[in-house]
Motif scaffolding. Structure first.
Motif, short mmCIF file in Angstrom:
data_model
loop_
_atom_site.label_atom_id
_atom_site.label_comp_id
_atom_site.label_asym_id
_atom_site.label_seq_id
_atom_site.Cartn_x
_atom_site.Cartn_y
_atom_site.Cartn_z
N LEU A 125 68.41 -48.34 74.17
CA LEU A 125 69.22 -49.35 74.85
C LEU A 125 69.27 -50.64 74.04
CD1 LEU A 125 68.15 -48.76 78.58
CD2 LEU A 125 70.26 -48.03 77.44
N SER A 126 68.18 -50.99 73.39
CA SER A 126 68.16 -52.18 72.54
C SER A 126 68.99 -51.98 71.28
CB SER A 126 66.73 -52.55 72.15
OG SER A 126 65.96 -52.80 73.29
N LEU A 127 68.85 -50.80 70.66
CA LEU A 127 69.59 -50.51 69.44
C LEU A 127 71.10 -50.53 69.68
CD1 LEU A 127 67.43 -47.59 67.98
CD2 LEU A 127 67.68 -49.89 67.02
N LYS A 128 71.49 -50.11 70.87
CA LYS A 128 72.91 -50.06 71.22
C LYS A 128 73.55 -51.45 71.14
CE LYS A 128 75.85 -48.02 74.74
NZ LYS A 128 75.89 -47.32 76.00
N ALA A 129 72.75 -52.47 71.39
CA ALA A 129 73.26 -53.83 71.33
C ALA A 129 73.37 -54.34 69.89
CB ALA A 129 72.36 -54.76 72.14
N ALA A 130 72.70 -53.70 68.95
CA ALA A 130 72.65 -54.23 67.58
C ALA A 130 73.32 -53.35 66.54
CB ALA A 130 71.19 -54.45 67.19
#
Length: 190
Positions: A125-130
């Motif tokens: 979920l964090s990687l999806k933002a970056a």
């Protein structure tokens, strides 16, 4: 399409450190003793399905149940904590139910929470933002290849590593698993 080798490499390394399949070898060998055969293909496919599900639907599924990512991470941390205590104390807390009645499965706890657990979900979920989604997918696939290779070679590893060494590694990695669980708890409770 926004394929980037730099992004793919970064995502692959981040997921590799979260999944920690090499650090999970003592858990895998311990499960082999308990359930017999480990179905590398099935576990890899289920783990991949969970990871892709997290990537595309993770936050929406949690919202549907009124659960935030932090609460999910705490729940996953508690499961990892119990598995760590199992490894250190040599007691069976989780009943490793067989999905195929006698043929050994070990989907739980390998596919979830070891490979595709709360840490993997929150990371995706964090990687999806970056990062671009296609680079994350390639990073997931690269990690699944390594997961499959380690799981498939578990019988070979069991023959090559002496039982006393496995027991020591199990205790050490149990302690590391407890430390990871406590870190997840601290991060998501504060």
């Amino acid at each position: 399409m926004h394929f980037s080798l730099k992004e793919i490499f970064s995502v692959t390394i981040i997921l590799f450190s979260i999944i920690d399949i090499l650090g999970s070898i003592p858990i895998i060998l311990n499960l082999r003793k308990k359930v017999g055969n480990i179905h590398a293909g099935r576990i890899t496919l289920i783990s991949g399905g969970l990871m892709l599900g997290y990537l595309f639907l993770g936050s929406k599924i949690l919202q549907l149940f009124g659960v935030d990512v932090e609460s999910f991470a705490v729940a996953g941390a508690l499961i990892l904590l119990i598995i760590g205590f199992e490894m250190i104390l040599g007691r069976e807390i989780f009943k490793h139910n067989d999905l195929n009645q006698g043929k050994g499965s070990s989907v739980v706890p390998l596919a979830f929470p070891i490979i595709a657990g709360a840490g993997t979900m929150t990371s995706l979920l964090s990687l999806k933002a970056a990062y671009y989604q296609e680079n994350i997918i390639v990073g997931i696939l690269a990690n699944l290849l390594l997961v499959y290779a380690v799981l498939k070679s578990s019988s070979w590893l069991e023959k090559k590593i002496e039982p006393g060494t496995v027991e020591v590694l199990q205790k050490v990695f149990g302690l590391i698993l407890i430390a990871i669980a406590i870190k997840l708890l601290k991060t998501n409770l504060l």
